[in-house]
Enzyme design. Structure first.
Site: not given
Length: 310
Positions: A54-55
């Site tokens: 992420y991300s």
């Protein structure tokens, strides 16, 4: 204050809503993320879900942004011991697969010496389960990881992993993170749920609100400004999507509750589920999520939602 609940057979005690960290460093910048994390902790929330990837999909990001923000927040609030940190590994562009280096990179970003719940993010079926479980066992024995878990794994591979752990006396999965919600039930129900239930695993479902569809804001003829509008809006094209929304509307009116709260409360009441995951980009989105902790649906209402989503 909402009482915490045990996460399966593990020693971890968690809030009934896991706060999703996928938006941190993506649609929520660091200040917004800190505000959401503060608001979640203020109501007794202690269970934060993230991943090393992420991300990485966002322009300009390389992965690890969410873990870094959570780490900075815990350092700024000096609350690491109060938080159950769950992260997933194996999908970071620079740290593919499972290794000590993968875990160490997450530890660095999180600013901590241990991860409470460590998931394999995606099962690699080309790697024997014996190799994966042994690598995870090393992390547990080193004190780097407290509990291990799996996400995106087949029933057969999950069963084989559990059998190997038990046979060899190695660390054993205590939780599972499946995709599961009112419009995506066959992604968990069936052999995967049965395997988890038989082994006493806790489910911590992701996509609990189906990318926002189960908040009720997606309706025929409406435009929603969201990066997830495409994936959420497609549920309107199915008959089940409309039937589920109608049932949610009815139950929400009966409790004077938000539709999102009802959708999460149904999920929280399902077999094996310990805490659904949902994310909030702003503080204003959070109350409807954490309210699931205090909403008790009747057996009739649960059955109504289950039937509508069949």
């Amino acid at each position: 204050m909402t009482s915490l609940r045990p996460l399966g057979s593990s020693s971890l005690q968690v809030f009934p809503l896991a706060l999703g960290g996928n938006v941190f460093g993506w649609t929520a910048d660091e200040d917004q993320s800190f505000a959401v994390l503060d608001a979640y902790a203020a109501v007794g929330g202690n269970f934060i879900d993230t991943a090393d990837a992420y991300s990485s999909w966002a322009p300009g990001n390389e992965g690890g942004e969410s873990e870094t923000i959570i780490g900075r927040w815990m350092a700024a609030r000096a609350n690491r011991d109060d938080i159950v940190v769950a992260t997933k590994a194996g999908a970071h562009p620079a740290y593919k697969g499972l290794s000590a280096a993968t875990a160490e990179a997450s530890l660095r970003r999180l600013g901590t010496d241990h991860i409470d719940l460590f998931y394999t993010h995606f099962d690699d079926e080309s790697v024997p389960v014996e190799e994966i479980v042994t690598a995870l066992d090393h992390l547990v024995k080193a004190g780097t990881v407290r509990e291990i878990a799996a996400s995106n794994i087949s029933p057969a591979r999950l069963r084989a992993s559990l059998d190997f752990s038990e046979r060899e006396g190695l660390a054993r999965y205590t939780a599972l993170q499946p995709r599961y919600n009112l419009v995506s039930r066959d992604t968990y129900e069936g052999a995967l749920l049965d395997t988890a239930a038989g082994a006493g695993l806790a489910a911590v479902p992701y996509s609990g609100l189906a990318s926002g569809f189960l908040t009720g804001k997606y309706r025929p003829g409406t435009e929603v400004d969201s990066v997830r509008a495409g994936s959420a809006g497609r549920h309107l094209e199915s008959e089940r999507g409309g039937t589920v929304l109608a049932a949610l509307d009815k139950v929400a009116r009966e409790h004077d509750a938000e539709i999102a709260t009802v959708a999460l409360a149904w999920l929280a009441a399902r077999p094996t589920v310990a805490a659904p995951i949902a994310s909030a980009r702003t503080v204003g989105q959070l109350p409807a999520l954490v309210a699931l902790a205090d909403l008790r649906l009747t057996e009739e209402q649960l059955a109504e939602l289950t039937d509508a989503s069949a």
